[in-house]
Design a protein around this motif. Structure first.
Motif, mmCIF file in Angstrom:
data_model
loop_
_atom_site.group_PDB
_atom_site.id
_atom_site.type_symbol
_atom_site.label_atom_id
_atom_site.label_comp_id
_atom_site.label_asym_id
_atom_site.label_seq_id
_atom_site.Cartn_x
_atom_site.Cartn_y
_atom_site.Cartn_z
ATOM 1 N N ASP A 81 2.326 -4.864 -3.704
ATOM 2 C CA ASP A 81 3.302 -3.419 -3.387
ATOM 3 C C ASP A 81 1.932 -2.471 -3.066
ATOM 4 O O ASP A 81 1.841 -1.141 -2.706
ATOM 5 N N LEU A 82 0.611 -2.837 -3.918
ATOM 6 C CA LEU A 82 -0.982 -1.770 -3.796
ATOM 7 C C LEU A 82 -1.138 -1.681 -2.208
ATOM 8 O O LEU A 82 -1.051 -0.310 -1.582
ATOM 9 N N ALA A 113 1.717 -2.097 0.610
ATOM 10 C CA ALA A 113 2.107 -2.084 0.600
ATOM 11 C C ALA A 113 2.607 -0.357 1.145
ATOM 12 O O ALA A 113 2.611 0.376 1.321
ATOM 13 N N GLU A 114 1.755 0.506 -0.252
ATOM 14 C CA GLU A 114 1.696 1.981 -0.555
ATOM 15 C C GLU A 114 1.259 2.594 0.336
ATOM 16 O O GLU A 114 0.203 2.203 1.694
ATOM 17 N N ALA A 150 1.398 -7.296 -7.623
ATOM 18 C CA ALA A 150 1.507 -5.936 -7.911
ATOM 19 C C ALA A 150 0.425 -5.870 -6.605
ATOM 20 O O ALA A 150 0.293 -4.862 -6.156
ATOM 21 N N TYR A 170 -2.840 -7.662 3.247
ATOM 22 C CA TYR A 170 -3.501 -6.877 4.805
ATOM 23 C C TYR A 170 -2.740 -7.068 6.091
ATOM 24 O O TYR A 170 -2.231 -6.357 6.801
ATOM 25 N N GLN A 211 -9.275 -0.792 -8.452
ATOM 26 C CA GLN A 211 -7.170 -0.709 -8.804
ATOM 27 C C GLN A 211 -6.519 -2.123 -9.703
ATOM 28 O O GLN A 211 -5.957 -1.260 -10.213
ATOM 29 N N LYS A 232 5.914 -12.340 -0.866
ATOM 30 C CA LYS A 232 6.085 -12.256 -2.401
ATOM 31 C C LYS A 232 7.150 -13.244 -2.975
ATOM 32 O O LYS A 232 6.429 -13.992 -3.142
ATOM 33 N N ALA A 276 0.954 -6.831 6.340
ATOM 34 C CA ALA A 276 1.625 -5.096 6.687
ATOM 35 C C ALA A 276 1.041 -4.312 7.832
ATOM 36 O O ALA A 276 1.853 -3.952 8.154
#
Length: 197
Positions: A193-194, A196-197, A190, A158, A144, A173, A161
């Motif tokens: 953020d991926l 964290a989605e 990014a 990971y 991705q 960050k 989170a």
């Protein structure tokens, strides 16, 4: 004291990941020490990065984690997770990428090791010490992102989170922005953020 051991092979970014964690800890006002033990890393050898954080305000005197004292192991590859497991404290969390990096010896012999077998044995060992094993679908995440260069950031995100690190995603960050070369900051943010989605 919170001890994190990062385990990978040369070129995967374990040393940078340790710097990011150290930066995040320092930004919180914690004492922190890091060290690397590197075995022929330029030829795909093992790299262990030790990060010791005084998250209770205590002083950190030694940079190296002793066997049985890591509350968190982040492995960039299953065999390295198994190799580093002796550092795990009772109840530790072990986070590992799912895909394997075949060692040079396997390539030369025409053989390979089974990541699935290693992960199954690791799961049993982690359960015996009442810990937690989290396996990250790194190939999907890297696909991705269109690069494997953010694997280290994906694994840190990971861990954060999933509350395995005593940090927030925003603190991660900020540390990335301070440690990563400017041209790669947006890509690494990014990646956080991926996850964290």
């Amino acid at each position: 004291m919170f001890n994190v051991l990062l385990a990978g092979v040369g070129g995967q970014g374990t040393v940078l990941a340790a710097k990011v964690l150290a930066q995040a800890a320092q930004s919180k006002g914690w004492k922190v020490r890091t060290a690397e033990t590197i075995g022929m890393a330029q030829r795909g050898g093992t790299v262990l990065s030790h990060v010791r954080m005084g998250n209770q305000g205590e002083e950190v005197y030694s940079p190296l984690i002793s066997a049985g004292e890591a509350q968190l192991i982040i492995a960039f590859e299953p065999a390295e997770a198994a190799r580093a497991f002796s550092y795990a404290a009772p109840g530790a969390t072990v986070i590992t990428a799912k895909s394997s990096v075949q060692p040079v010896t396997a390539a030369l012999s025409g053989g390979s090791y089974s990541a699935e077998t290693v992960l199954a044995e690791l799961k049993t060992a982690v359960e015996e010490m009442q810990g937690t094993l989290l396996v990250v679908e790194d190939e999907s995440l890297c696909a991705q992102m269109k690069t494997r260069k953010v694997l280290n950031t994906l694994l840190l995100a990971y861990a954060t989170a999933n509350s395995a690190l005593p940090l927030s995603l925003e603190e991660l960050k900020e540390a990335l922005a301070a440690c990563v070369k400017p041209a790669f900051v947006d890509m690494n943010i990014a990646a956080v953020d991926l996850v964290a989605e």
